[in-house]
Design an enzyme around this catalytic site. Structure first.
Site, PDB file in Angstrom:
ATOM      1  N   HIS A 125      37.794  35.352  39.506  1.00 42.03           N
ATOM      2  CA  HIS A 125      36.659  36.270  39.329  1.00 42.03           C
ATOM      3  C   HIS A 125      35.474  35.627  38.603  1.00 42.03           C
ATOM      4  O   HIS A 125      34.400  36.228  38.529  1.00 42.03           O
ATOM      5  CB  HIS A 125      37.083  37.525  38.552  1.00 42.03           C
ATOM      6  N   ASP A 162      45.840  36.962  46.040  1.00 43.74           N
ATOM      7  CA  ASP A 162      45.789  37.922  44.930  1.00 43.74           C
ATOM      8  C   ASP A 162      45.301  39.262  45.488  1.00 43.74           C
ATOM      9  O   ASP A 162      44.523  39.296  46.441  1.00 43.74           O
ATOM     10  CB  ASP A 162      44.811  37.398  43.873  1.00 43.74           C
ATOM     11  N   HIS A 164      43.290  41.277  44.316  1.00 53.69           N
ATOM     12  CA  HIS A 164      41.856  41.491  44.097  1.00 53.69           C
ATOM     13  C   HIS A 164      41.052  40.420  44.840  1.00 53.69           C
ATOM     14  O   HIS A 164      41.513  39.292  44.993  1.00 53.69           O
ATOM     15  CB  HIS A 164      41.534  41.415  42.596  1.00 53.69           C
ATOM     16  N   ASP A 246      49.845  40.166  42.219  1.00 52.98           N
ATOM     17  CA  ASP A 246      49.641  41.573  41.895  1.00 52.98           C
ATOM     18  C   ASP A 246      49.607  42.470  43.135  1.00 52.98           C
ATOM     19  O   ASP A 246      49.402  43.687  43.022  1.00 52.98           O
ATOM     20  CB  ASP A 246      48.390  41.783  41.028  1.00 52.98           C
TER      21      ASP A 246
HETATM   22 ZN   LIG Z   1      44.381  40.170  40.790  1.00 56.85          ZN
END
Ligand SMILES: [Zn+2]
Length: 309
Positions: A125, A162, A164, A246
């Site tokens: 991120h 991931d 996200h 995740d």
């Molecule tokens: Zn994540």
């Protein structure tokens, strides 16, 4: 062939606030899982401290200086709503960067077939100019650029499973035709980017958003029909994996409902592409994964697959 496992005790010293999902116990859980008999053949080494000049392959000098400047001598300081620094954070982040570059050195020099880097804080991120979403420096992106600068790799790919979207990695490579970034992620979910229409300036970004509860079948379909064919056409000479776990069904931050065997499956598929185009070279770096049992099962599946090379 050899799978190299890199980590460093300094990564346990990045303290986050009480109750924060991104915590040192994550690494302890991974190390416990990988202490099982079946992982005895792993070659284990310490992640070195990364060099600032390698961080600057992906981030502005201002961002790097700012992170060092904000680093507290005691307590915890927030750099955004859910991202904070403790006295050990900067050193931990440097060990993540060093794991990435050391991992690239290992696969490029033929010391290892593939590598798993178990460090925290995560990276995907972190944008060119700022930290975000538990992340400070984009370890996966740095691995790709470092391989290009240090070893003359023409085309590198970062594949991110991931749950996200890796907005930071997308930001870094948006206008860079020499790196393909591919991501499956749940949408809508933090950070909000990653729609299929976001393709980069050179069609070098492949986003495959998935919906809550989509599960194994849709996840595998996204790889089989969208990501793997484009990745193979791109023909990367190195594959870097942003390995977040995740998307596991137990995870508290998302609801994509994958199982540990899905991580083994996707790892094997990426290894098949790497065998065809990259001499098998894969550097996998830890991103998210916040349920300790889910993380243990998933990392064991991922690393177990890497060891089958
Ligand atoms: Zn994540």
């Amino acid at each position: 062939m050899t799978t190299l496992f890199l980590t460093h005790a300094a990564c346990l010293e990045h303290d986050t606030p009480e109750g924060h999902p991104e915590r040192a116990d994550r690494l302890r859980a991974i190390h416990k899982a990988l202490s099982a008999e079946q992982f005895a053949p792993l070659v284990r080494d310490e992640s070195p401290r990364g060099a600032l000049e390698h961080i600057s392959l992906c981030h502005t000098d201002h961002h790097i200086v700012e992170m060092r400047h904000l680093s507290p001598s005691s307590g915890i300081v927030y750099v955004d709503g859910d991202t904070s620094m403790s006295p050990g954070t900067f050193e931990a982040a440097l060990r993540g960067v060093g794991g990435s570059t050391r991992g690239v050195d290992a696969v490029m020099k033929g010391e290892a077939h593939n590598v798993f880097v178990s460090t925290r804080p995560p990276g995907h991120h972190a944008e060119i100019t700022k930290p975000m979403g538990f992340c400070f420096f984009d370890n996966a992106a740095i691995a790709a650029r470092y391989a290009q600068r240090q070893y003359g790799i023409g085309r590198a790919a970062v594949v991110d499973f991931d749950v996200h979207h890796g907005n930071g990695t997308q930001d870094i490579f948006w206008g860079d035709r020499s790196v393909m970034y591919c991501s499956t992620h749940q949408m809508p979910l933090f950070p909000g980017t990653g729609s299929a229409g976001e393709r980069g300036e050179h069609d070098n970004i492949v986003n495959a958003p998935l919906a809550s509860e989509d599960g194994s079948e849709k996840f595998r379909e996204a790889f089989d029909t969208l990501i793997l064919p484009q990745l193979e056409r791109f023909s990367p000479e190195l594959i870097v994996i942003s390995a977040g776990f995740d998307a596991h069904y137990r995870d508290p931050l998302a609801s994509l409902n994958l199982k540990a065997e899905d991580f083994a499956w996707v790892t094997k598929r990426l290894m098949e592409v790497a065998d065809k185009t990259a001499g098998g070279r894969i550097v996998s770096v830890l991103e998210g994964g916040y349920d300790l049992q889910g993380l243990m099962e998933s990392v064991a599946a991922h690393v177990g697959a890497l060891m089958e090379a």
